[in-house]
Scaffold this active site. Structure first.
Site: not given
Lengths: 79, 222
Positions: B86, B194, B196
């Site tokens: 990002c 994302h 994560e």
């Protein structure tokens, strides 16, 4: 010495914000706006007094930070 | 594997990134943006999502010139691995470690939602845990994720199999639906979604896990 830097998206790179402004102008009844490009202006107040030297420095600032030359062009004017 | 996560003023996915790496077995250290050197022996440097320096001027532009990022550039030039997610992807393009630039979303709206993410190549340390063509469910959260690259570079990315991920349905106007790209030596990945934020059942899915597992596994095997 003052320097003024205009940063614009390069021709051919779609400007979504400019397009939104163009559409808004159309809906306000302003006919005949064929295109809108939105950029930014950065004003610098420089200690430098020599125009050529100032321009060279501002050019470096543009290349290093002020513009992303992958998508943006810049124009420098001094006063 | 030893990993470092760079933290800028405005980073907000730094601890999630560290957690993703730790859960996969990496030894992780956080690095402050003013640090001029990375911890000794670092294999991977991760640049997390967020809004570094408030995204002033341009997303990632100020972060890219920070001392820690200059150390990151040297790390990559030495052949080290780097991952940018990002805002981290924006930072990696601003450093020119990855080609192209991230522009305002075509629809002008901040987008925060899960998207279908197609694995375009499994030939990299980052994507080896997936099969090419596999569709993952991973969230996006960005205002400037519209990937732009010129025609010549785009052809090179296709020709060299450097497009890591594409969107199943393009949310932001990115050229050729690109969601993530690799460097020429395949050791740097930048991506807008994302991974994560997709490693726990609580997140609503765990499709991001294999990215971290594949990456850490590369070093364990070596």
């Amino acid at each position: 010495m003052k320097a003024r830097v205009e940063v614009m998206l390069k021709a051919g790179v779609l400007d979504p914000q400019g397009e939104a402004v163009r559409a808004a102008l159309g809906s306000l009844g302003f006919a005949g706006v064929n295109g809108v490009r939105q950029g930014k202006v950065i004003e610098l107040d420089l200690a430098e007094t020599d125009a050529a030297s100032a321009e060279a420095t501002v050019r470096q600032m543009c290349e290093k930070l002020l513009a992303n030359t992958v998508i943006e062009s810049y124009r420098i004017s001094l006063s | 594997m030893k990993a470092a996560v760079i933290v800028f003023p405005g980073s907000n996915c730094d601890r999630d990134m560290a957690e993703g790496l730790r859960k996969a077995g990496a030894d992780v250290e956080m690095v402050w943006h003013k640090d001029t050197d990375l911890p000794a022996g670092v294999d991977l440097v991760a640049v997390p999502g967020g809004f570094s320096f408030g995204d002033y001027l341009r997303c990632g532009a100020i972060a890219a010139n920070s001392p820690a990022c200059q150390a990151l550039v040297r790390h990559v030039e030495r052949g080290g691995y780097a991952l940018g997610v990002c805002n981290g992807f924006q930072v990696l393009t601003e450093t020119r470690l990855l080609p192209g630039a991230l522009m305002r979303n075509a629809g002008l709206k901040f987008l925060c939602k899960p998207v279908g993410l197609t694995v375009a190549t499994s030939d990299s340390a980052f994507t080896s845990g997936y099969n090419a063509g596999q569709v993952l469910n991973v969230p996006i959260a960005h205002h400037d994720g519209n990937y732009f690259v010129d025609d010549e570079t785009l052809a090179a990315l296709h020709g060299e199999d450097r497009i890591a991920f594409t969107y199943a349905q393009n949310p932001n106007g990115s050229r050729d639906d690109i969601a993530g790209v690799l460097s020429a030596n395949r050791r740097v990945l930048g991506m807008m979604p994302h991974p994560e934020r997709a490693i726990e059942d609580l997140h609503g899915g765990t499709d991001g896990r294999a990215l971290f597992a594949g990456l850490v596994g590369r070093f364990v095997a070596a």
